[in-house]
Design an enzyme around this catalytic site. Sequence first.
Site, mmCIF file in Angstrom:
data_model
loop_
_atom_site.group_PDB
_atom_site.id
_atom_site.type_symbol
_atom_site.label_atom_id
_atom_site.label_comp_id
_atom_site.label_asym_id
_atom_site.label_seq_id
_atom_site.Cartn_x
_atom_site.Cartn_y
_atom_site.Cartn_z
ATOM 1 N N ASN A 94 -7.184 -2.455 14.655
ATOM 2 C CA ASN A 94 -8.574 -2.796 14.328
ATOM 3 C C ASN A 94 -8.676 -4.067 13.476
ATOM 4 O O ASN A 94 -9.735 -4.371 12.939
ATOM 5 C CB ASN A 94 -9.255 -1.620 13.611
ATOM 6 C CG ASN A 94 -8.603 -1.301 12.263
ATOM 7 O OD1 ASN A 94 -7.665 -1.966 11.842
ATOM 8 N ND2 ASN A 94 -9.109 -0.282 11.581
ATOM 9 N N GLU B 97 -9.759 -2.050 5.763
ATOM 10 C CA GLU B 97 -10.363 -1.727 7.050
ATOM 11 C C GLU B 97 -11.570 -2.635 7.324
ATOM 12 O O GLU B 97 -12.054 -3.316 6.419
ATOM 13 C CB GLU B 97 -10.780 -0.246 7.043
ATOM 14 C CG GLU B 97 -9.635 0.729 6.765
ATOM 15 C CD GLU B 97 -8.665 0.902 7.938
ATOM 16 O OE1 GLU B 97 -8.440 -0.059 8.706
ATOM 17 O OE2 GLU B 97 -8.118 2.010 8.089
ATOM 18 N N HIS C 8 -7.040 -4.688 10.628
ATOM 19 C CA HIS C 8 -6.842 -4.561 9.173
ATOM 20 C C HIS C 8 -5.549 -5.234 8.727
ATOM 21 O O HIS C 8 -4.610 -5.394 9.509
ATOM 22 C CB HIS C 8 -6.912 -3.094 8.721
ATOM 23 C CG HIS C 8 -5.732 -2.243 9.065
ATOM 24 N ND1 HIS C 8 -5.800 -0.871 9.146
ATOM 25 C CD2 HIS C 8 -4.431 -2.544 9.344
ATOM 26 C CE1 HIS C 8 -4.605 -0.374 9.435
ATOM 27 N NE2 HIS C 8 -3.766 -1.371 9.565
ATOM 28 N N ASP D 277 0.819 -1.208 0.000
ATOM 29 C CA ASP D 277 0.000 0.000 0.000
ATOM 30 C C ASP D 277 0.860 1.268 0.000
ATOM 31 O O ASP D 277 2.074 1.205 0.177
ATOM 32 C CB ASP D 277 -0.954 0.001 1.211
ATOM 33 C CG ASP D 277 -0.262 -0.423 2.507
ATOM 34 O OD1 ASP D 277 0.979 -0.310 2.591
ATOM 35 O OD2 ASP D 277 -0.954 -0.863 3.437
HETATM 36 P P1 PGA Z 1 2.429 -0.956 12.512
HETATM 37 O O1 PGA Z 1 1.217 -1.067 11.475
HETATM 38 O O2 PGA Z 1 3.401 -2.011 12.141
HETATM 39 O O3 PGA Z 1 2.975 0.429 12.317
HETATM 40 O O4 PGA Z 1 1.840 -1.176 13.877
HETATM 41 C C1 PGA Z 1 0.738 -2.310 11.110
HETATM 42 C C2 PGA Z 1 -0.518 -2.165 10.298
HETATM 43 O O5 PGA Z 1 -1.274 -1.190 10.513
HETATM 44 O O6 PGA Z 1 -0.779 -3.035 9.461
#
Ligand code: PGA
Length: 247
Positions: free
Chosen positions: A137, A144, A139, A67
């Site tokens: 959450n 999401e 995702h 992404d």
């Molecule tokens: P993070 O993000 O490694 O910065 O916690 C992970 C994600 O949101 O997939």
Amino acid sequence: MKVINLGNRHDASFYTACELFNQIERKPESKLGLATGGTMVDVYTHFVNLLKMNDVDVSKVETFNLDEYVGLSQTHPESYHQYMQNVLFDQYPFFTASCVHVPVGDAEDLDAEAERYEQLVQESGPADIQILGIGENGHIGFNEPGTSKKSKTRVVDLTESTIRANSRYFDNEDEVPKQAISMGLSTILSAKRIILLAFGEKKKAAITKLASGVEDADVPATILYEHPNVEIYVDDAAAPDDMGREV
Ligand code: PGA
């Protein structure tokens, strides 16, 4: 599919780096699905060390990132392009530029860019390994809660929870982009093998839901139940309470 507690971030990151390294050793033209975020930083540190120590030829490796934020230029310090430069491509500058793929977040036509990226992923064939973090959450990528399992690469709106969680990388919450281009759940599931990592107390709730065995569109990572070759590694802080065995 089982959640495995590897105890700490170092060991889980090193294990994952070894798997990426072994994959390239076995097949120099491997396709790697790469992820960004705080979770992955140590994976890339170990991966770069292994590549350097063994002088690995990565010229035929192709990489596809999950992404990119909408509206950030490739050189913006918080863009995922720049993240990848910082942690991998500048550290081991032997990847072939035309084989490195990240969606373009400041493309003029974002929908066309998302479509181009999806087509690129499909045409190049399945990733040999896809690494994944997980959001608080639940995702994966920026898919999401509520995302369709048929989703493909597209422009997505980030939820409040994601914007809040990612504000730690920006000066303040207002600077966090509100949209991203993200591979969809079906795009992610096309990989041959998936390794998901989660570290820290803040990921414990998402991992507990992921360990429940119930597929739930409100916890997008649970789509991984449908994939035959998924490994999930956590540290002690992210491990569900009922995992350990009394000894
Ligand atoms: P993070 O993000 O490694 O910065 O916690 C992970 C994600 O949101 O997939």
